[in-house]
Design an enzyme around this catalytic site. Sequence first.
Site, PDB file in Angstrom:
ATOM      1  N   GLY A  11       0.832  -1.192   0.000  1.00 29.70           N
ATOM      2  CA  GLY A  11       0.000   0.000   0.000  1.00 29.70           C
ATOM      3  C   GLY A  11       0.864   1.238   0.000  1.00 29.70           C
ATOM      4  O   GLY A  11       1.990   1.229  -0.492  1.00 29.70           O
ATOM      5  N   CYS A  12       0.356   2.300   0.578  1.00 28.80           N
ATOM      6  CA  CYS A  12       1.085   3.572   0.630  1.00 28.80           C
ATOM      7  C   CYS A  12       2.421   3.372   1.337  1.00 28.80           C
ATOM      8  O   CYS A  12       2.484   2.801   2.422  1.00 28.80           O
ATOM      9  CB  CYS A  12       0.252   4.611   1.356  1.00 28.80           C
ATOM     10  N   PHE A  13       3.486   3.860   0.734  1.00 30.66           N
ATOM     11  CA  PHE A  13       4.814   3.621   1.304  1.00 30.66           C
ATOM     12  C   PHE A  13       5.103   4.426   2.564  1.00 30.66           C
ATOM     13  O   PHE A  13       6.034   4.120   3.289  1.00 30.66           O
ATOM     14  CB  PHE A  13       5.929   3.794   0.283  1.00 30.66           C
ATOM     15  N   TRP A  14       4.337   5.450   2.865  1.00 31.62           N
ATOM     16  CA  TRP A  14       4.615   6.268   4.059  1.00 31.62           C
ATOM     17  C   TRP A  14       4.573   5.423   5.335  1.00 31.62           C
ATOM     18  O   TRP A  14       5.410   5.558   6.206  1.00 31.62           O
ATOM     19  CB  TRP A  14       3.627   7.414   4.177  1.00 31.62           C
ATOM     20  N   TYR A 156      -3.961  12.332   6.521  1.00 35.93           N
ATOM     21  CA  TYR A 156      -3.742  10.933   6.168  1.00 35.93           C
ATOM     22  C   TYR A 156      -2.846  10.270   7.210  1.00 35.93           C
ATOM     23  O   TYR A 156      -3.082   9.122   7.602  1.00 35.93           O
ATOM     24  CB  TYR A 156      -3.114  10.834   4.764  1.00 35.93           C
TER      25      TYR A 156
END
Length: 179
Positions: A11-14, A156
């Site tokens: 998913g989102c790399f953050w 987010y």
Amino acid sequence: MALQQLTLGGGCFWCIEAAFSQVIGVQCAISGYMGGHLTNPSYQQICAGNTGHAEVVQISFEDNEVDIVELLQIFFTLHNPTELNRQGHDVGTQYRSVLFYDSAEQQQLFTQYIAELTKAGIFDQPIVTTLEPLAQFYPAEDYHQGYFFENPQQMYCQVVVKPKLLKFANTFAKHLRKS
């Protein structure tokens, strides 16, 4: 001491980067892109979903301090590997669950690990994590590196990343560097 690399997408790399950057033995965790057909893609191109790349984190780790199986345990806890081409509200192939292997041995290890998770019934649905050969890694733009720690008040980060990191910290406390 041998420095190893592992490249994965969940998913989102953050979130993935923020978690792995805290693990003992991880020397660096870099957000980036892998697995597509466009040379040197930008974040905007990745988000459009047409390049075939996944948002990934490339982890460099010392295998005498943390082994690859421990990193896989963390990875499969940080995201839902049963969601095809999505993680929560993030939808598209760029958010796929993926492990990039650099050898036949690593591919076998990943296959065996997923089989063990499946046999143990850890997840209610089938694991859809893909195994793909290691490809060109493109580091994400500078503002993505360490994003959560630089932008903890961003919505987010508050709603999605922070709860995952709290669960991660509680589950893997023994693997975390002391602050």
